[in-house]
Design an enzyme around this catalytic site. Structure first.
Site, mmCIF file in Angstrom:
data_model
loop_
_atom_site.group_PDB
_atom_site.id
_atom_site.type_symbol
_atom_site.label_atom_id
_atom_site.label_comp_id
_atom_site.label_asym_id
_atom_site.label_seq_id
_atom_site.Cartn_x
_atom_site.Cartn_y
_atom_site.Cartn_z
ATOM 1 N N ASP A 53 -14.038 -1.222 -13.324
ATOM 2 C CA ASP A 53 -14.857 -2.322 -13.842
ATOM 3 C C ASP A 53 -15.401 -3.244 -12.757
ATOM 4 O OD1 ASP A 53 -12.450 -3.415 -13.071
ATOM 5 O OD2 ASP A 53 -12.206 -4.674 -14.855
ATOM 6 N N ARG A 59 -8.493 -2.837 -19.559
ATOM 7 C CA ARG A 59 -8.729 -4.270 -19.706
ATOM 8 C C ARG A 59 -9.929 -4.489 -20.614
ATOM 9 N NH1 ARG A 59 -9.619 -9.006 -15.921
ATOM 10 N NH2 ARG A 59 -11.217 -7.707 -14.962
ATOM 11 N N ARG A 72 1.339 -11.163 -8.934
ATOM 12 C CA ARG A 72 0.405 -12.193 -9.381
ATOM 13 C C ARG A 72 0.773 -13.497 -8.682
ATOM 14 N NH1 ARG A 72 -3.259 -8.850 -11.923
ATOM 15 N NH2 ARG A 72 -2.172 -7.442 -13.350
ATOM 16 N N GLY A 80 -3.097 -5.386 -10.348
ATOM 17 C CA GLY A 80 -2.483 -4.155 -10.838
ATOM 18 C C GLY A 80 -2.589 -3.040 -9.809
ATOM 19 N N ASP A 140 -10.785 -7.197 -9.971
ATOM 20 C CA ASP A 140 -11.583 -8.397 -10.164
ATOM 21 C C ASP A 140 -10.868 -9.664 -9.689
ATOM 22 O OD1 ASP A 140 -12.134 -10.736 -12.469
ATOM 23 O OD2 ASP A 140 -13.952 -9.801 -11.690
ATOM 24 N N ASP A 156 -9.373 0.552 -13.870
ATOM 25 C CA ASP A 156 -10.301 0.158 -14.931
ATOM 26 C C ASP A 156 -11.755 0.547 -14.657
ATOM 27 O OD1 ASP A 156 -8.053 -1.000 -16.015
ATOM 28 O OD2 ASP A 156 -8.529 -3.008 -15.279
ATOM 29 N N THR A 161 -8.635 -0.265 -8.646
ATOM 30 C CA THR A 161 -8.235 -0.531 -10.030
ATOM 31 C C THR A 161 -8.544 0.693 -10.875
ATOM 32 O OG1 THR A 161 -8.742 -1.820 -12.023
ATOM 33 C CG2 THR A 161 -10.458 -1.695 -10.367
#
Length: 319
Positions: A129, A171, A72, A11, A103, A127, A125
């Site tokens: 994360d 996510r 992707r 992303g 990730d 996120d 990202t």
């Protein structure tokens, strides 16, 4: 090392362009050639690789998205696909690779490392994360986008005396929900890293209604479940008029904040330094405002954690 590559994967996030710019200009400063890989690992397998110059990254530090594009790639998850990618890197004489992403991108970099190809991961990202760094590139920009959206929703929530459920991205991580909820004074924040008591949420809403409160804001992380289902359950339990807003991909776009531009510049440049120092199979990050790096296997083995003290504070302030 005289020739390196750079790609963005997964992303997109605001600040990726600033990171690309830093990689290219830092490498050229050290008289190292840089090749940009378009469309992530898919482009790597296909050999969609071009040499980059100083002008290639002019006027991009302020732009969201990624000039190298992203995609992707299921084929890269196979050993055959990974070997094709390495063959392309060798064909172009590329000796090291900087991978900017989240990730999944890191797991791709990990595979290249296992095959003996020097790779450095840069956390990009929204996120937030990625273990081993306090902040990821794009998180601050996305956070401010969410805060701006909630501010606007609060205006209409006040006008119509409604309860609003706002679903944010992230996510499986609740950082965006927690930080934006705390910044906007949300009455309830629901994140995947902490159990929540639905009955307690309903009781809090009713207490607020009893003391004359006219509206409420509830922030739900997408990793918990559907915001629409959550909103439906709240309306059924409270009989309060409830609306749901799913912010979606608006959170990924926009010009990066100053924080993200500086963070991306520092991390991108650090990745080049590490390659030139002979480091490989590591990820860069920032902890307590200091640049750090960790073994990629170690970083990927750590679970994502949330600031529990911050989550506790959000509950204490929403009484």
């Amino acid at each position: 090392m005289k020739r390196i590559g750079v790609l963005t994967s997964g992303g997109d996030s605001p600040g990726m362009n600033a990171a690309i710019r830093a990689v290219v200009r830092k490498a050229i400063y050290h008289e190292v050639e840089v090749y940009g890989v378009s469309y992530g690992y898919a482009g790597l397998i296909e050999g969609d690789i071009k040499k980059m110059e100083l002008g290639s990254v002019g006027d991009i530090i302020h732009r969201g998205g990624t000039i190298l594009y992203t995609a992707r790639c299921e084929e890269f998850k196979t050993e055959e696909g990974q070997k094709k990618a390495i063959a392309q890197l060798e064909k172009f004489g590329i000796e090291g690779l900087v991978v900017i992403g989240g990730d999944g991108s890191y797991r791709g970099a990990q595979k290249l490392t296992e095959h003996g190809f020097p790779t450095i991961g840069v956390p990009g990202t929204i996120d937030n994360d990625i273990p081993g760094t306090d902040f990821t590139i794009g998180f601050d920009t996305a956070l401010n986008t969410v805060i701006d959206a909630i501010d606007k929703i609060r205006d209409t929530a006040t006008s119509h005396e409604r309860t609003y459920v706002i679903e944010v991205m992230g996510r499986h991580a609740g950082d965006l929900a927690l930080w934006s909820g705390l910044a906007d004074g949300a009455e309830t924040i629901v994140i995947p890293e902490a159990d929540y008591d639905f009955d307690a949420i309903i009781s809090r809403l009713k207490r607020g209604q009893d003391r004359g409160k006219k509206h409420s804001i509830i922030v739900v992380a997408e990793g918990v479940g559907s915001g629409f289902e959550f909103g439906r359950s709240i309306q059924e339990a409270t009989k309060m008029e409830t609306r749901v807003t799913v912010l979606g991909h608006i959170q990924r776009g926009g010009s990066p904040t100053g924080f993200d531009r500086v963070l991306a510049s520092r991390l991108g440049a650090k990745a080049v330094d590490l390659l030139l120092d002979g480091k490989a199979g590591v990820t860069v990050g920032i902890q307590r405002n200091e640049l750090v790096y960790h073994d990629i296997n170690e970083a990927l083995s750590r679970p994502h954690t949330i600031d529990q003290e911050m989550y506790k504070l959000s509950q204490e302030l929403s009484i």
